[in-house]
Design a protein around this motif. Structure first.
Motif, short mmCIF file in Angstrom:
data_model
loop_
_atom_site.label_atom_id
_atom_site.label_comp_id
_atom_site.label_asym_id
_atom_site.label_seq_id
_atom_site.Cartn_x
_atom_site.Cartn_y
_atom_site.Cartn_z
N VAL A 45 0.85 -1.19 0.00
CA VAL A 45 0.00 0.00 0.00
C VAL A 45 0.89 1.25 0.00
CG1 VAL A 45 -1.82 1.25 1.23
CG2 VAL A 45 -1.76 -1.25 1.32
N ILE A 46 0.63 2.14 -0.95
CA ILE A 46 1.37 3.40 -1.04
C ILE A 46 0.36 4.53 -0.88
CG2 ILE A 46 2.81 4.90 -2.49
CD1 ILE A 46 4.21 2.30 -1.82
N ILE A 47 0.64 5.45 0.03
CA ILE A 47 -0.25 6.59 0.28
C ILE A 47 0.55 7.87 -0.01
CG2 ILE A 47 -1.66 7.81 1.97
CD1 ILE A 47 -1.68 5.04 3.51
N VAL A 48 0.00 8.70 -0.87
CA VAL A 48 0.61 9.99 -1.20
C VAL A 48 -0.38 11.06 -0.79
CG1 VAL A 48 1.53 11.45 -3.04
CG2 VAL A 48 1.85 8.96 -3.14
N SER A 49 0.04 11.98 0.06
CA SER A 49 -0.88 13.01 0.54
C SER A 49 -0.32 14.40 0.31
CB SER A 49 -1.20 12.80 2.02
OG SER A 49 -0.04 12.95 2.81
N GLN A 50 -1.26 15.34 0.15
CA GLN A 50 -0.87 16.74 -0.02
C GLN A 50 -2.08 17.63 0.26
OE1 GLN A 50 0.46 17.98 -3.96
NE2 GLN A 50 1.86 19.42 -2.99
N GLY A 51 -1.82 18.75 0.90
CA GLY A 51 -2.84 19.77 1.09
C GLY A 51 -2.66 20.83 0.03
N PHE A 52 -3.79 21.41 -0.43
CA PHE A 52 -3.68 22.41 -1.49
C PHE A 52 -4.89 23.34 -1.51
CE2 PHE A 52 -5.99 18.84 -3.13
CZ PHE A 52 -7.00 19.38 -3.91
N MET A 78 0.18 12.09 11.39
CA MET A 78 -0.42 13.16 12.18
C MET A 78 -0.73 14.29 11.20
SD MET A 78 1.36 15.08 15.33
CE MET A 78 0.43 16.05 16.48
N ILE A 79 -1.84 14.98 11.40
CA ILE A 79 -2.20 16.09 10.52
C ILE A 79 -2.41 17.33 11.39
CG2 ILE A 79 -4.64 15.41 10.47
CD1 ILE A 79 -4.70 16.46 7.54
N HIS A 80 -1.78 18.40 11.00
CA HIS A 80 -1.80 19.63 11.81
C HIS A 80 -3.01 20.49 11.45
CE1 HIS A 80 -0.49 23.38 13.64
NE2 HIS A 80 0.30 22.62 14.39
N PRO A 81 -3.67 21.08 12.44
CA PRO A 81 -4.84 21.93 12.19
C PRO A 81 -4.59 23.09 11.22
CG PRO A 81 -4.72 21.40 14.51
CD PRO A 81 -3.45 20.89 13.89
N ASP A 82 -3.35 23.51 11.05
CA ASP A 82 -3.05 24.59 10.11
C ASP A 82 -3.43 24.24 8.67
OD1 ASP A 82 -2.10 26.12 12.19
OD2 ASP A 82 0.02 25.91 11.64
N VAL A 83 -3.50 22.95 8.33
CA VAL A 83 -3.83 22.57 6.95
C VAL A 83 -5.32 22.26 6.77
CG1 VAL A 83 -1.51 21.72 6.48
CG2 VAL A 83 -3.27 20.12 7.23
N PHE A 84 -6.13 22.42 7.81
CA PHE A 84 -7.56 22.15 7.69
C PHE A 84 -8.25 23.17 6.78
CE2 PHE A 84 -7.77 19.93 12.10
CZ PHE A 84 -6.97 18.92 11.61
N SER A 85 -7.64 24.33 6.58
CA SER A 85 -8.21 25.33 5.67
C SER A 85 -7.90 25.01 4.21
CB SER A 85 -7.69 26.72 6.02
OG SER A 85 -6.29 26.78 5.84
N LEU A 86 -7.17 23.94 3.98
CA LEU A 86 -6.84 23.48 2.63
C LEU A 86 -7.63 22.20 2.32
CD1 LEU A 86 -2.94 23.70 2.87
CD2 LEU A 86 -4.50 25.44 2.00
N ASP A 87 -7.77 21.88 1.04
CA ASP A 87 -8.25 20.56 0.66
C ASP A 87 -7.10 19.60 0.90
OD1 ASP A 87 -10.84 21.35 -0.35
OD2 ASP A 87 -9.86 22.08 -2.16
#
Length: 131
Positions: A45-52, A78-87
Motif C-alpha cells: 500500500v502506497i499513500i501519497v498526501s498533499q494539502g492544497f 499526524m495532521i496539523h490543524p493549520d492545513v484544515f483550511s486546505l483541501d
C-alpha cells in the motif's frame, strides 16, 4: 489497447481523520487512518498526501505499508490543524491479489473539525470518514 485496461472500482476502503489524546504531550492531536473493510489483505500500500488550495500547497508526504490485513486499520500520519483550511488529498495505491488498484480520498477545506466527528466502529474512536 485501452479497451484491454480494466479499471475496477475500489470499495470497502476508507480514510478517517481522528482526534485523539496524546498522553506524551498532554494534548489532543489529529491523526489520519486508512481503514480496510475488505475481506482480503492489501499488499504494498502506497499513500501519497498533499494539502492544497488555489494559492497554497503543502509538501508531498509518502508512506508505504507492506500489508494491511482484512478488516483492520493503520495510523498513517499526524495532521496539523493549520492545513484544515486546505483541501487534503490522499491517493492510495495497493495490490489486491495480483491486481493493482488506486483510490483518491479528499477531505475538503474546513470539514475537519470537532463538530463533524462521528463514532467509527472499527477504530472505536470519533472521527471524520471519507469513502
Amino acid at each position: 489497447m485501452r479497451k484491454d485496461i480494466e479499471i475496477s472500482e475500489v470499495t470497502d476502503l476508507e480514510m478517517a481523520v481522528v482526534l485523539e489524546p496524546n498522553e506524551t504531550h498532554d494534548s489532543d492531536d489529529w491523526y489520519v487512518y486508512l481503514i480496510n473493510k475488505k475481506n482480503v489483505d492489501l499488499d504494498m500500500v502506497i499513500i501519497v498526501s498533499q494539502g492544497f488550495s488555489e494559492t497554497k500547497t503543502t509538501t508531498v508526504f509518502r508512506k508505504k505499508i507492506d500489508k494491511l490485513p482484512t478488516n483492520s486499520f493503520v495510523k498513517v500520519e499526524m495532521i496539523h490543524p493549520d492545513v484544515f483550511s486546505l483541501d487534503n488529498r490522499f491517493q492510495v495505491s495497493f495490490f489486491e491479489g495480483n491486481q493493482i488498484f488506486e483510490k483518491t480520498f479528499q477531505f475538503d477545506k474546513n470539514t475537519i473539525k470537532e463538530g463533524n466527528l462521528r463514532m467509527i466502529s472499527l477504530l472505536n474512536k470519533r472521527g471524520i470518514v471519507v469513502k
